[in-house]
Design a protein around this motif. Structure first.
Motif, short mmCIF file in Angstrom:
data_model
loop_
_atom_site.label_atom_id
_atom_site.label_comp_id
_atom_site.label_asym_id
_atom_site.label_seq_id
_atom_site.Cartn_x
_atom_site.Cartn_y
_atom_site.Cartn_z
N TYR A 73 46.18 34.08 33.59
CA TYR A 73 45.63 35.18 34.38
C TYR A 73 46.02 36.49 33.72
CZ TYR A 73 50.30 35.16 36.53
OH TYR A 73 51.66 35.18 36.75
N TYR A 74 45.23 37.54 34.01
CA TYR A 74 45.39 38.80 33.29
C TYR A 74 44.66 39.90 34.05
CZ TYR A 74 41.10 36.50 31.97
OH TYR A 74 39.91 35.81 32.03
N PRO A 75 45.18 41.13 33.99
CA PRO A 75 44.46 42.25 34.59
C PRO A 75 43.23 42.56 33.73
CG PRO A 75 46.47 43.03 33.54
CD PRO A 75 46.47 41.54 33.42
N ILE A 76 42.12 42.84 34.40
CA ILE A 76 40.88 43.20 33.70
C ILE A 76 40.97 44.69 33.35
CG2 ILE A 76 38.37 43.37 33.89
CD1 ILE A 76 39.35 40.48 33.87
N GLU A 77 40.75 44.99 32.08
CA GLU A 77 40.84 46.36 31.60
C GLU A 77 39.70 47.22 32.16
OE1 GLU A 77 43.44 47.45 29.84
OE2 GLU A 77 44.27 45.42 29.88
N GLU A 78 39.93 48.53 32.19
CA GLU A 78 39.00 49.47 32.80
C GLU A 78 37.57 49.36 32.26
OE1 GLU A 78 38.55 54.26 33.69
OE2 GLU A 78 40.21 53.55 32.46
N TYR A 86 33.36 47.20 38.80
CA TYR A 86 34.67 47.29 39.45
C TYR A 86 35.41 48.53 38.92
CZ TYR A 86 33.78 42.37 40.53
OH TYR A 86 33.24 41.20 40.97
N PRO A 87 34.93 49.74 39.20
CA PRO A 87 35.47 50.93 38.53
C PRO A 87 36.91 51.31 38.89
CG PRO A 87 33.83 51.55 40.16
CD PRO A 87 33.82 50.06 40.09
N VAL A 88 37.35 51.13 40.12
CA VAL A 88 38.69 51.64 40.47
C VAL A 88 39.61 50.56 41.04
CG1 VAL A 88 37.89 53.99 40.87
CG2 VAL A 88 37.89 52.37 42.76
N GLU A 89 39.15 49.35 41.11
CA GLU A 89 39.92 48.31 41.76
C GLU A 89 40.92 47.66 40.81
OE1 GLU A 89 37.38 45.95 44.63
OE2 GLU A 89 35.89 46.73 43.24
N ILE A 90 41.93 47.04 41.41
CA ILE A 90 42.86 46.21 40.65
C ILE A 90 42.23 44.82 40.62
CG2 ILE A 90 45.18 45.22 40.53
CD1 ILE A 90 46.09 47.66 42.23
N MET A 124 50.71 40.21 43.21
CA MET A 124 50.36 41.12 42.12
C MET A 124 49.49 42.29 42.59
SD MET A 124 52.06 39.86 39.67
CE MET A 124 51.45 40.80 38.29
N GLY A 125 49.04 42.28 43.84
CA GLY A 125 48.29 43.39 44.38
C GLY A 125 46.84 43.46 43.96
N ALA A 126 46.30 42.36 43.47
CA ALA A 126 44.89 42.34 43.08
C ALA A 126 44.00 42.57 44.30
CB ALA A 126 44.54 41.01 42.41
N GLU A 127 42.95 43.34 44.10
CA GLU A 127 41.93 43.49 45.15
C GLU A 127 40.85 42.44 45.00
OE1 GLU A 127 40.81 47.70 45.75
OE2 GLU A 127 42.47 48.13 44.39
N LYS A 128 40.64 42.00 43.76
CA LYS A 128 39.66 40.96 43.45
C LYS A 128 40.23 40.09 42.33
CE LYS A 128 36.01 43.02 45.59
NZ LYS A 128 35.35 42.51 46.74
N VAL A 129 39.82 38.82 42.34
CA VAL A 129 40.07 37.91 41.24
C VAL A 129 38.70 37.43 40.79
CG1 VAL A 129 41.18 35.77 40.48
CG2 VAL A 129 42.30 37.21 42.21
N VAL A 130 38.44 37.49 39.47
CA VAL A 130 37.12 37.15 38.96
C VAL A 130 37.21 36.06 37.89
CG1 VAL A 130 36.15 39.42 39.47
CG2 VAL A 130 37.16 38.98 37.22
N GLU A 172 33.79 36.04 42.33
CA GLU A 172 34.97 36.79 42.75
C GLU A 172 35.55 36.25 44.05
OE1 GLU A 172 33.42 40.53 45.42
OE2 GLU A 172 33.39 40.82 43.24
N ALA A 173 36.84 36.45 44.17
CA ALA A 173 37.55 36.18 45.43
C ALA A 173 38.30 37.45 45.79
CB ALA A 173 38.52 35.02 45.27
N SER A 174 38.40 37.71 47.07
CA SER A 174 39.17 38.86 47.53
C SER A 174 40.04 38.43 48.70
CB SER A 174 38.25 40.02 47.92
OG SER A 174 37.37 39.63 48.94
N LYS A 175 40.99 39.27 49.04
CA LYS A 175 41.99 38.91 50.06
C LYS A 175 41.36 38.46 51.37
CE LYS A 175 46.50 40.27 51.06
NZ LYS A 175 47.43 40.86 50.19
#
Length: 181
Positions: A73-78, A86-90, A124-130, A172-175
């Motif tokens: 898993y990894y954060p998606i870059e801007e 997904y412009p401003v989300e984690i 990790m505070g993700a708003e979405k997982v893709v 995508e999945a979200s909380k």
């Protein structure tokens, strides 16, 4: 991360090279992950899985103490977030496979995906997982839907696989939509 007495997700170690070589030279695994025309040997595994890759976290899936698969898993870059809306989300991405085929169709993949998604959203505070599975990978898509993933967008001819460009789904999945399995 520990699911129960059977399932453990742990950091990738150099001693796991032989597992990855075995899995990524099996045509049944390669049919959906990397391609049957793209088998891995020891050097290719070391280059792809042990070299630096930013903030990517690489893990081995163990079941009853046996290494059976891989998850990262990894954060998606801007730039990529903006490309897909997904412009401003984690946003975190993830990829995984069960490399020991005798463990397929037993609900283990669903448990792994559910556990990692919960960790990314809650810890990790993700708003979405893709993810972006191939459209033809129906077994994986059923697993992801059980874990709360929704199809967001068809990505036509986006992944080069076995000599052709394959269509993939952006999912995508979200909380507020993820499912405990």
């Amino acid at each position: 991360m520990k699911e129960n007495d059977h399932l453990v997700i742990r950091d990738l170690e150099i001693n796991d090279t032989a597992h990855l070589v075995k899995w990524l030279s099996d045509p049944r695994v390669l049919e959906y992950y990397e391609g049957r025309d793209n088998p891995f040997d020891k050097e290719k595994v070391k280059e792809a899985f042990y070299g630096p890759r930013g903030d990517e976290v690489r893990c081995i899936i163990e079941y009853d103490g046996k290494a059976i698969g891989y998850v990262q898993y990894y954060p998606i870059e801007e730039e990529e977030r903006e490309k897909y809306g997904y412009p401003v989300e984690i946003v975190y991405g993830m990829d995984q496979f069960i490399g020991e085929v005798e463990y397929w169709n037993k609900g283990i993949g669903t448990s792994v995906v559910s556990k990692v998604v919960k960790y990314l959203l809650d810890v990790m505070g993700a708003e979405k997982v893709v993810m972006d599975p191939q459209v033809r990978n129906e077994r994986a898509l059923r697993c992801y839907e059980k874990c709360g993933f929704k199809k967001v967008k068809l990505l036509p001819r986006i992944e080069w696989h076995e000599g052709v460009y394959e269509d993939c789904w952006l999912i995508e999945a979200s909380k507020n939509e993820s499912v405990e399995v």
